[in-house]
Design a protein around this motif. Structure first.
Motif: not given
Length: 400
Positions: A175-177, A224-230, A247-249
């Protein structure tokens, strides 16, 4: 039970007008709870029935799926109140955790509650016929609210060993990607933030990630890569409302680092008064970064040393004449520090460090005493006194 049937007793309610300030749970047979969840006039009564359905079957009753199917029908009923549907989401998660398999390795037929939660993607039109994520459409408010809460419930499903299944992590990550808000007239900031919180919750207790040896594979980890990208997207290209996504990231990456699943040292950049370009950092971001830093210092596996390091660092920020802390940031740091110290009181000798006779103890007590006596800020003096009481009189807090 037979007598109740002859009297046509449909269900039992105690305190229907909520005159008592307490939660009351009434154990009833499944047919009464099903009747109450469908035909009760009051929303509160239907919510009580939904919560009780999550505990079925009761001891001595056959293990059927009537309660589970009823919860799914409530979740997918557009005519039902949103509050009852949200209660059904939480009830499905609770039912699944109560009937979870021993480990996450046994997947086939062992996660019916999780399957019903993930099946909501079809009803909410999250995915198309080819199982691809659809672009966002938040015109239906109730469906939007459920899209905020369903991923969180999915991320908190656990096996009996406390681990989350891979399917939950993959579902949230997909969903996030593939999130697409291009043609949606409404902001998706809260939706993206909820997905990030759900992703970190499922990731930190995923057995595949926990069993990873060291941090050598983190650069290849898709989550982890997706969190860094967002985080990079919302920091450099588009800011979210009230910085909720950033803040969520920050909290998600900090939580992964606390679980030893990530090596991330960028918190200091967000906690500093100015960024690398010399511009003043956002107050909300600084507040979140400083709070995450305190929680990282307060390691529950070494709380005696952790809280001392956190407090010494916080005191150095208070004494920095060049970079004065904003009042909101200081208040948030005090509350975070006190909350984490009190949480560690449950551990043996957690914050009982001020009873040691050493130079570190003398320095910590001296700093606290100066904040209580010399500081002109009354709020700072009260917070320092509260922390002093927690640290020095820890034995009194522990006593029953």
């Amino acid at each position: 039970e037979h007598h109740a049937r002859t009297l046509q007793l449909r269900w039992i309610e105690i305190d229907p007008n909520n005159a008592w300030i307490r939660r009351i749970t009434v154990r009833q047979p499944d047919y009464m709870l099903l009747e109450q969840s469908e035909h009760a006039n009051w929303i509160t009564s239907r919510i009580q029935a939904v919560r009780s359905l999550s505990e079925l079957p009761l001891p001595g009753q056959p293990n059927n799926r009537l309660a589970l199917n009823r919860l799914q029908s409530i979740l997918e009923d557009n005519r039902e109140s949103i509050y009852v549907r949200l209660a059904a989401v939480e009830a499905l998660r609770k039912w699944q955790n109560l009937h979870a398999p021993a480990t996450t390795t046994s997947m086939s037929g062992s996660w019916p509650g999780l399957s019903h939660l993930m099946h909501f993607k079809t009803h909410a039109k999250w995915f198309d016929a080819y199982d691809n994520v659809r672009p966002n459409d938040f015109r239906d408010v109730n469906t939007y609210i459920l899209k905020l809460f369903v991923p969180s419930a999915i991320s908190r499903t656990r096996a009996l060993d406390g681990c989350s299944p891979d399917e939950a992590l993959h579902f949230i990550l997909e969903l996030l990607q593939n999130n697409d808000n291009t043609n949606n007239p409404y902001s998706d900031d809260e939706y993206v933030a909820s997905l990030i919180r759900a992703l970190s919750s499922a990731y930190c207790l995923n057995k595949t990630r926990i069993s990873r040896i060291g941090l050598e594979e983190e650069t290849k980890d898709i989550a982890i890569l997706e969190l860094r990208r967002v985080l990079g997207f919302y920091m450099n290209i588009r800011r979210s409302h009230n910085r909720v996504v950033e803040i969520a990231c920050l909290k998600a990456l900090s939580r992964l680092q606390r679980a030893r699943l990530l090596s991330w040292n960028d918190l200091t950049c967000f906690a500093a008064p100015f960024d690398e370009r010399g511009e003043r950092n956002d107050i909300l971001l600084r507040q979140a970064a400083l709070a995450c830093s305190i929680e990282l210092y307060l390691d529950t596996r070494n709380p005696k040393k952790g809280w001392r390091l956190a407090f010494a660092w916080f005191a150095s920020l208070l004494n920095d004449k060049k970079n004065v802390l904003e009042a909101s940031i200081e208040a948030n740091m005090w509350s975070t520090l006190l909350r984490m110290v009190r949480r560690n009181l449950t551990h043996e000798r957690s914050v009982d460090a001020l009873h040691d006779v050493c130079s570190e103890t003398r320095d910590t007590v001296r700093i606290l005493w100066n904040l209580m006596t010399i500081s002109v800020d009354p709020m700072r003096r009260v917070c320092a006194y509260t922390l002093y009481v927690v640290g020095v009189q820890a034995r009194e807090y522990k006593s029953p």
